[in-house]
Design a protein around this motif. Structure first.
Motif, PDB file in Angstrom:
ATOM      1  N   LEU A  49      19.209  23.503  34.751  1.00  0.00           N
ATOM      2  CA  LEU A  49      19.958  24.762  34.387  1.00  0.00           C
ATOM      3  C   LEU A  49      18.658  25.431  33.498  1.00  0.00           C
ATOM      4  O   LEU A  49      18.234  24.900  32.706  1.00  0.00           O
ATOM      5  N   ASN A  50      18.622  26.914  33.505  1.00  0.00           N
ATOM      6  CA  ASN A  50      17.527  27.535  33.075  1.00  0.00           C
ATOM      7  C   ASN A  50      18.313  28.689  32.214  1.00  0.00           C
ATOM      8  O   ASN A  50      18.546  29.788  32.750  1.00  0.00           O
ATOM      9  N   PRO A  51      18.228  28.789  30.904  1.00  0.00           N
ATOM     10  CA  PRO A  51      18.764  29.622  29.823  1.00  0.00           C
ATOM     11  C   PRO A  51      17.713  30.936  30.276  1.00  0.00           C
ATOM     12  O   PRO A  51      16.463  30.872  30.077  1.00  0.00           O
ATOM     13  N   THR A  52      18.255  31.961  30.886  1.00  0.00           N
ATOM     14  CA  THR A  52      17.403  33.262  30.902  1.00  0.00           C
ATOM     15  C   THR A  52      18.018  34.377  30.131  1.00  0.00           C
ATOM     16  O   THR A  52      19.233  34.691  30.036  1.00  0.00           O
ATOM     17  N   VAL A  53      17.218  34.679  29.003  1.00  0.00           N
ATOM     18  CA  VAL A  53      17.384  35.539  27.932  1.00  0.00           C
ATOM     19  C   VAL A  53      16.662  36.994  28.072  1.00  0.00           C
ATOM     20  O   VAL A  53      15.534  36.815  28.244  1.00  0.00           O
ATOM     21  N   GLY A  54      17.285  38.191  27.785  1.00  0.00           N
ATOM     22  CA  GLY A  54      16.460  39.443  27.883  1.00  0.00           C
ATOM     23  C   GLY A  54      17.282  40.095  26.909  1.00  0.00           C
ATOM     24  O   GLY A  54      18.287  39.901  26.353  1.00  0.00           O
ATOM     25  N   TYR A  55      16.547  41.177  26.412  1.00  0.00           N
ATOM     26  CA  TYR A  55      16.913  42.255  25.475  1.00  0.00           C
ATOM     27  C   TYR A  55      16.396  43.463  25.680  1.00  0.00           C
ATOM     28  O   TYR A  55      15.511  43.653  26.248  1.00  0.00           O
ATOM     29  N   GLU A  56      17.164  44.601  25.045  1.00  0.00           N
ATOM     30  CA  GLU A  56      16.613  45.945  25.235  1.00  0.00           C
ATOM     31  C   GLU A  56      16.964  46.726  23.657  1.00  0.00           C
ATOM     32  O   GLU A  56      18.131  46.609  23.259  1.00  0.00           O
ATOM     33  N   ILE A  57      15.926  47.376  23.198  1.00  0.00           N
ATOM     34  CA  ILE A  57      16.033  48.044  21.927  1.00  0.00           C
ATOM     35  C   ILE A  57      16.109  49.507  22.506  1.00  0.00           C
ATOM     36  O   ILE A  57      15.222  49.921  22.581  1.00  0.00           O
ATOM     37  N   LYS A  58      17.247  50.046  22.278  1.00  0.00           N
ATOM     38  CA  LYS A  58      17.539  51.485  22.745  1.00  0.00           C
ATOM     39  C   LYS A  58      16.768  52.609  21.998  1.00  0.00           C
ATOM     40  O   LYS A  58      16.067  53.415  22.608  1.00  0.00           O
ATOM     41  N   ASP A  59      16.688  52.289  20.679  1.00  0.00           N
ATOM     42  CA  ASP A  59      15.732  53.474  19.853  1.00  0.00           C
ATOM     43  C   ASP A  59      14.466  53.641  20.438  1.00  0.00           C
ATOM     44  O   ASP A  59      13.707  54.625  20.447  1.00  0.00           O
ATOM     45  N   THR A  60      13.671  52.216  20.686  1.00  0.00           N
ATOM     46  CA  THR A  60      12.302  52.474  20.891  1.00  0.00           C
ATOM     47  C   THR A  60      12.082  52.275  22.690  1.00  0.00           C
ATOM     48  O   THR A  60      11.004  52.454  22.962  1.00  0.00           O
TER      49      THR A  60
END
Length: 375
Positions: A49-60
């Motif tokens: 099992l591979n934890p896959t994490v991502g994110y987005e910063i809307k201001d930038t």
């Protein structure tokens, strides 16, 4: 002049997390109530099992698709039917725990990537079977070190289905066959099927070269093999095969919506039988005779071999150890026999075919791209 520091405040990241199994992994197990065996057996074929994490910063507008390097404080938990207390130290799983494999050896129950900054941080290999009718939930928690820090949590449910009759691979030909080049046909075909016939399956073949299994056709050593994509039937061109071919038939079987992978071995060996040889067409010669034409008579299982040079290397010798001619019926100059006028022959098996390679291991081809084999 009055001055005041103004700080720029960025919005918190919008994060997402998922637990992704390795490609092609069988995520649900099947348990045979008749034999007590699990398919797949997790101590041999662990679930990754591979934890896959991502994110987005809307201001930038910043977007990160793999934020594993920015994770810390990762923990895994195992929750089963009898678990109490939730995500507590009593339910945490770590490296070093052991499980007993079917052969009695102790193996690591879990292997977890705990190296902070690793691109696979949090990846886990699970080597324990899930009890039938008793699902287990694995939970991963960690902190994403972006902004003020984001707490993440994701779970994966593992379950096992019990069945009375497990599928088996059957073959319509001998899976451990021998090839006698002097008596057997040029090709050998073996077709797999699944029992019980109520199951549906797809078949694939793997070959072993050295110590590694690979998909058939993935290397240049499979020139003598071909597969019928519709039926899974494998054909061996035995007149061009190596001394030995080791294969594995892999079937993916659908059992009530669960894909179960089973396999069965196939070996095919080239085996030249014992033979007897005799030199013929030799007699006393006149002083003026310049050449002789000896003929090697070969018999195997009381049957004459009409083309012995097809499978035998036949070197002829004079007084020394260097061959003076080759073949079943060569023409030899009398002078090559030396003063002792002695003639010898030492027939031996040519063996199977081999790929021609250069010093770097690249296989050689003809001008039109066809692979060159020799023996």
């Amino acid at each position: 002049m009055l001055r005041k520091k103004i700080n720029r405040v960025e919005s918190e990241p919008t994060a997402y997390v998922s637990l992704i199994p390795d490609p092609g992994a069988v995520t649900r197990q099947v348990y045979s109530t008749a034999t007590g065996a699990y398919y797949p057996e997790r101590s041999v074929a662990p679930l990754a099992l591979n934890p896959t994490v991502g994110y987005e910063i809307k201001d930038t507008g910043k977007t990160v698709e793999n934020a594993a390097r920015e994770l810390t404080d990762g923990h895994w938990y195992r929750l089963a039917a009898g678990s109490t207390g939730g995500l507590t130290p009593a339910n945490e799983i770590t490296n070093g725990m052991k499980v007993t494999a079917p052969d009695g050896t102790q193996v690591d129950r879990y292997t977890i990537d705990t190296t902070v900054g690793s691109p696979t941080y949090g990846r886990i290999l699970i080597r324990e079977n899930t009890p039938v009718s008793s699902p287990v939930t694995y939970v991963f928690v960690a902190t994403l070190n972006v902004g003020s820090g984001v707490k993440l949590m994701k779970s994966f449910r593992s379950d096992t289905k019990g069945v009375t009759v497990m599928p088996e691979i059957q073959f319509d030909n001998d899976p451990q066959a021998l090839f006698n080049p002097w008596q057997d046909g040029d090709t050998f075909t073996i077709t797999p099927s699944i029992t019980p016939s109520s199951y549906t399956a797809t078949f694939a073949w793997k070959t072993m070269h050295g110590t590694a299994w690979g998909a058939l056709g993935s290397t240049h050593y499979d020139w003598a093999l071909s597969v019928n994509a519709a039926t899974g039937a494998l054909t061996i061109n035995r007149k061009q095969m190596q001394d030995e071919i080791n294969l594995k038939c892999v079937a993916q079987v659908n059992i009530d919506g669960i894909l179960v992978e089973i396999e069965r071995m196939v070996t095919h060996q080239r085996r030249l039988p014992k033979f007897e040889a005799e030199v013929r067409h030799i007699a006393d010669i006149l002083p003026t005779q310049k050449t002789i034409a000896p003929k090697l008579y070969v018999e195997s299982n009381k049957v004459e071999i009409t083309d012995p040079a097809g499978e035998l290397l036949i070197p002829w010798y004079g007084p020394g150890t260097t061959p003076i001619a080759y073949g079943a019926n060569p023409t030899i100059h009398v002078s090559a026999l030396g003063a002792a006028m002695e003639l010898g022959v030492h027939p031996k098996d040519r063996g199977g075919w081999k790929a021609l390679e250069d010093g770097s291991g690249n296989y050689l081809v003809t001008s039109d791209g066809k692979q060159i084999i020799a023996r």
